[in-house]
Design a protein around this motif. Structure first.
Motif, mmCIF file in Angstrom:
data_model
loop_
_atom_site.group_PDB
_atom_site.id
_atom_site.type_symbol
_atom_site.label_atom_id
_atom_site.label_comp_id
_atom_site.label_asym_id
_atom_site.label_seq_id
_atom_site.Cartn_x
_atom_site.Cartn_y
_atom_site.Cartn_z
ATOM 1 N N GLU A 1 20.184 -3.664 -50.417
ATOM 2 C CA GLU A 1 21.069 -2.522 -50.298
ATOM 3 C C GLU A 1 20.599 -1.417 -51.230
ATOM 4 O OE1 GLU A 1 25.212 -3.394 -50.513
ATOM 5 O OE2 GLU A 1 25.757 -1.356 -51.107
ATOM 6 N N MET A 2 20.405 -0.221 -50.690
ATOM 7 C CA MET A 2 19.989 0.928 -51.487
ATOM 8 C C MET A 2 21.206 1.508 -52.211
ATOM 9 S SD MET A 2 16.689 1.367 -51.042
ATOM 10 C CE MET A 2 16.212 3.091 -51.278
ATOM 11 N N PRO A 3 20.980 2.223 -53.314
ATOM 12 C CA PRO A 3 22.113 2.825 -54.032
ATOM 13 C C PRO A 3 22.819 3.917 -53.235
ATOM 14 C CG PRO A 3 20.165 2.676 -55.440
ATOM 15 C CD PRO A 3 19.723 2.368 -54.043
ATOM 16 N N THR A 4 22.136 4.504 -52.253
ATOM 17 C CA THR A 4 22.716 5.598 -51.488
ATOM 18 C C THR A 4 22.098 5.641 -50.102
ATOM 19 O OG1 THR A 4 23.098 8.006 -51.483
ATOM 20 C CG2 THR A 4 20.979 7.232 -52.300
ATOM 21 N N LEU A 5 22.693 6.415 -49.212
ATOM 22 C CA LEU A 5 22.086 6.647 -47.905
ATOM 23 C C LEU A 5 20.873 7.548 -48.082
ATOM 24 C CD1 LEU A 5 25.213 7.215 -45.643
ATOM 25 C CD2 LEU A 5 23.690 5.233 -45.634
ATOM 26 N N CYS A 6 19.780 7.209 -47.441
ATOM 27 C CA CYS A 6 18.526 7.947 -47.597
ATOM 28 C C CYS A 6 18.219 8.720 -46.313
ATOM 29 C CB CYS A 6 17.372 7.003 -47.927
ATOM 30 S SG CYS A 6 17.584 6.116 -49.489
ATOM 31 N N SER A 7 17.915 9.988 -46.463
ATOM 32 C CA SER A 7 17.548 10.803 -45.312
ATOM 33 C C SER A 7 16.155 10.460 -44.803
ATOM 34 C CB SER A 7 17.622 12.290 -45.678
ATOM 35 O OG SER A 7 16.902 12.552 -46.866
ATOM 36 N N GLN A 8 15.334 9.838 -45.656
ATOM 37 C CA GLN A 8 13.983 9.439 -45.268
ATOM 38 C C GLN A 8 13.611 8.178 -46.020
ATOM 39 O OE1 GLN A 8 11.002 12.385 -46.190
ATOM 40 N NE2 GLN A 8 9.300 11.117 -45.488
ATOM 41 N N ILE A 9 13.006 7.223 -45.328
ATOM 42 C CA ILE A 9 12.506 6.007 -45.966
ATOM 43 C C ILE A 9 11.079 5.755 -45.502
ATOM 44 C CG2 ILE A 9 14.752 4.897 -46.282
ATOM 45 C CD1 ILE A 9 14.217 3.250 -43.767
ATOM 46 N N GLN A 10 10.282 5.133 -46.378
ATOM 47 C CA GLN A 10 8.931 4.700 -46.034
ATOM 48 C C GLN A 10 8.642 3.397 -46.760
ATOM 49 O OE1 GLN A 10 6.598 8.731 -46.415
ATOM 50 N NE2 GLN A 10 5.376 7.373 -45.138
ATOM 51 N N ALA A 11 7.927 2.518 -46.084
ATOM 52 C CA ALA A 11 7.530 1.252 -46.689
ATOM 53 C C ALA A 11 6.166 1.402 -47.329
ATOM 54 C CB ALA A 11 7.502 0.144 -45.633
ATOM 55 N N ALA A 12 5.939 0.656 -48.412
ATOM 56 C CA ALA A 12 4.668 0.745 -49.126
ATOM 57 C C ALA A 12 4.386 -0.574 -49.824
ATOM 58 C CB ALA A 12 4.706 1.883 -50.151
ATOM 59 N N HIS A 13 3.102 -0.858 -50.010
ATOM 60 C CA HIS A 13 2.694 -1.992 -50.840
ATOM 61 C C HIS A 13 2.537 -1.496 -52.268
ATOM 62 C CE1 HIS A 13 1.079 -4.283 -47.149
ATOM 63 N NE2 HIS A 13 2.092 -4.946 -47.636
ATOM 64 N N ILE A 14 3.319 -2.044 -53.174
ATOM 65 C CA ILE A 14 3.212 -1.719 -54.599
ATOM 66 C C ILE A 14 2.728 -2.958 -55.319
ATOM 67 C CG2 ILE A 14 4.463 -1.003 -56.670
ATOM 68 C CD1 ILE A 14 6.324 0.594 -54.968
ATOM 69 N N SER A 15 1.502 -2.886 -55.837
ATOM 70 C CA SER A 15 0.863 -4.026 -56.505
ATOM 71 C C SER A 15 0.921 -5.277 -55.637
ATOM 72 C CB SER A 15 1.511 -4.283 -57.867
ATOM 73 O OG SER A 15 1.353 -3.170 -58.716
ATOM 74 N N GLY A 16 0.731 -5.096 -54.344
ATOM 75 C CA GLY A 16 0.653 -6.224 -53.427
ATOM 76 C C GLY A 16 1.964 -6.663 -52.821
ATOM 77 N N SER A 17 3.087 -6.147 -53.317
ATOM 78 C CA SER A 17 4.395 -6.520 -52.779
ATOM 79 C C SER A 17 4.963 -5.362 -51.980
ATOM 80 C CB SER A 17 5.358 -6.885 -53.913
ATOM 81 O OG SER A 17 4.919 -8.044 -54.587
ATOM 82 N N GLU A 18 5.628 -5.677 -50.884
ATOM 83 C CA GLU A 18 6.163 -4.632 -50.035
ATOM 84 C C GLU A 18 7.490 -4.130 -50.573
ATOM 85 O OE1 GLU A 18 5.728 -5.384 -45.994
ATOM 86 O OE2 GLU A 18 6.217 -3.336 -45.434
ATOM 87 N N CYS A 19 7.594 -2.810 -50.708
ATOM 88 C CA CYS A 19 8.792 -2.164 -51.227
ATOM 89 C C CYS A 19 9.176 -1.023 -50.296
ATOM 90 C CB CYS A 19 8.560 -1.623 -52.646
ATOM 91 S SG CYS A 19 8.136 -2.887 -53.859
ATOM 92 N N ILE A 20 10.405 -0.548 -50.450
ATOM 93 C CA ILE A 20 10.898 0.570 -49.657
ATOM 94 C C ILE A 20 11.147 1.754 -50.582
ATOM 95 C CG2 ILE A 20 12.678 1.394 -48.089
ATOM 96 C CD1 ILE A 20 10.906 -0.827 -46.962
ATOM 97 N N ILE A 21 10.602 2.897 -50.207
ATOM 98 C CA ILE A 21 10.800 4.131 -50.957
ATOM 99 C C ILE A 21 11.753 5.002 -50.158
ATOM 100 C CG2 ILE A 21 9.680 6.170 -51.944
ATOM 101 C CD1 ILE A 21 7.155 4.459 -52.238
ATOM 102 N N GLY A 22 12.864 5.373 -50.770
ATOM 103 C CA GLY A 22 13.895 6.141 -50.086
ATOM 104 C C GLY A 22 14.157 7.465 -50.765
ATOM 105 N N PHE A 23 14.517 8.469 -49.966
ATOM 106 C CA PHE A 23 14.741 9.827 -50.482
ATOM 107 C C PHE A 23 16.073 10.341 -49.970
ATOM 108 C CE2 PHE A 23 13.805 14.507 -49.619
ATOM 109 C CZ PHE A 23 14.181 14.906 -50.902
ATOM 110 N N ASN A 24 16.947 10.729 -50.900
ATOM 111 C CA ASN A 24 18.206 11.375 -50.566
ATOM 112 C C ASN A 24 18.021 12.871 -50.793
ATOM 113 O OD1 ASN A 24 20.895 12.612 -51.006
ATOM 114 N ND2 ASN A 24 21.653 10.529 -50.741
ATOM 115 N N GLN A 25 17.895 13.630 -49.713
ATOM 116 C CA GLN A 25 17.576 15.049 -49.824
ATOM 117 C C GLN A 25 18.698 15.842 -50.478
ATOM 118 O OE1 GLN A 25 16.664 16.904 -46.067
ATOM 119 N NE2 GLN A 25 15.672 18.652 -47.026
#
Length: 332
Positions: free
Chosen positions: A161-185
């Motif tokens: 669960e993200m802290p807030t609703l995100c207007s845009q999300i993208q998945a990325a590998h960070i140091s080999g682990s998959e994470c979600i990067i979210g942006f609240n405009q």
């Protein structure tokens, strides 16, 4: 434009209503098959959405998956296995980013997306890569992230669960682990999983190994940050009063720091191409391309290590970088 080579794709299916489409994602699967995913509103069920995934075979769309959700979709993106398809990096370059990778204990107990203990660390990394499933990531209106497998016959699974609703999300590998990067405009906040990364962000983009975002400032210019996701990312120090939960990003007046550069005030990131160019849209609407030094240097080093000396030499001259880099990468 050569209109003879333009092809119009017509999707005709009883489950597809073009007037109810709210979101769309195009991607290629691991086997290089083009897929188109649609999120459709369901007028007869106001609190629900439908996801349709079509695969394009011989220029004809075929329905690969149909899924009805019990909640509305707020944002959608492809998983990192799709976004980073065809790109590999050795584990020896991974730095510790457990602060962002490890989800807080108060979050969802089950997080199948980040359970890579059975994949990373295998002697045969190709087998691990083939084992990694391909999926879409959605955020529903309850702020929860879920993964939607592209393959038929697999069910949707909750992630975190993200802290807030995100207007845009993208998945990325960070140091080999998959994470979600979210942006609240609206709040100008950028998150990595459930941790805040910036509270002054105006736009962002994730390429194969870099996170690029622009921070708003009080001066005449804004700041463009570029972080290698396999190196250690800045995190809170816990020493600043009132801002202990914010990472300590570098400053423009710090010499020798390639993670930051000034851009025109009001600029926004459009995209970062697979090479080294970052495309920005200026406040006047025009597009401009720049080559951030940290991304450029990493690409040059890759070309030199792969013995692409001609390509590296041309880039060194074009961007006015010391040609001694050809020797300095590996003096032996």
């Amino acid at each position: 434009m050569d209109h003879e080579n333009v092809k119009v794709l017509k999707i005709s299916h009883e489950a597809f209503d073009p007037s109810e489409v709210t979101k769309m994602v195009l991607f290629k699967s691991r086997d290089a098959v083009l897929h188109i995913s649609f999120v459709l509103n369901l007028p007869q069920h106001p609190g629900q959405d439908k996801i349709l995934i079509f695969k394009i075979v011989d220029s004809q769309p075929e329905l690969a998956k149909e899924l009805t959700l019990s909640s509305k979709v707020n944002s959608i993106c492809v998983g990192a296995a799709i976004q980073n398809s065809g790109y590999e990096i050795s584990k020896q370059f991974y730095a510790d980013n457990s602060y962002y990778i490890d989800v807080a204990d108060t979050n969802l107990d089950s997080n199948p997306l980040m359970d890579f203990h059975d994949d990373f660390g295998l002697e045969n990394e190709e087998a691990a890569k083939e084992k990694e499933p391909e999926f879409l990531v959605i955020q529903t209106m309850d702020k929860k992230l879920s993964k939607v497998p592209v393959a038929d016959g697999q069910d949707i699974a909750e992630m975190l669960e993200m802290p807030t609703l995100c207007s845009q999300i993208q998945a990325a590998h960070i140091s080999g682990s998959e994470c979600i990067i979210g942006f609240n405009q609206q709040q100008m906040r950028l998150y990595i999983n459930d941790k805040i990364f910036s509270n002054e962000c105006t736009s962002f983009h994730v390429s194969q190994t870099f996170l690029s975002f622009i921070n708003s400032t009080q001066g005449l210019s804004h700041e463009l940050f570029n972080y290698d996701l396999n190196k250690q990312l800045p995190k809170p120090t816990g020493t600043s009063a009132g801002g202990a939960d914010l990472p300590q990003h570098p400053r423009l007046d710090e010499s020798g720091n390639f993670n930051i550069r000034a851009v025109e005030r009001g600029s926004k990131i459009v995209t970062v191409d697979p090479g080294t160019r970052t495309v920005l849209q200026m406040p006047r609407g025009n597009l401009e391309g720049i080559h951030p030094r940290i991304i450029l240097l990493k690409k040059l080093i890759e070309d030199i290590e792969n013995l692409n000396y001609g390509k590296a030499f041309k880039a060194l001259r074009q961007h006015k970088i010391d040609i001694n880099l050809l020797y300095d990468v590996n003096p032996e």
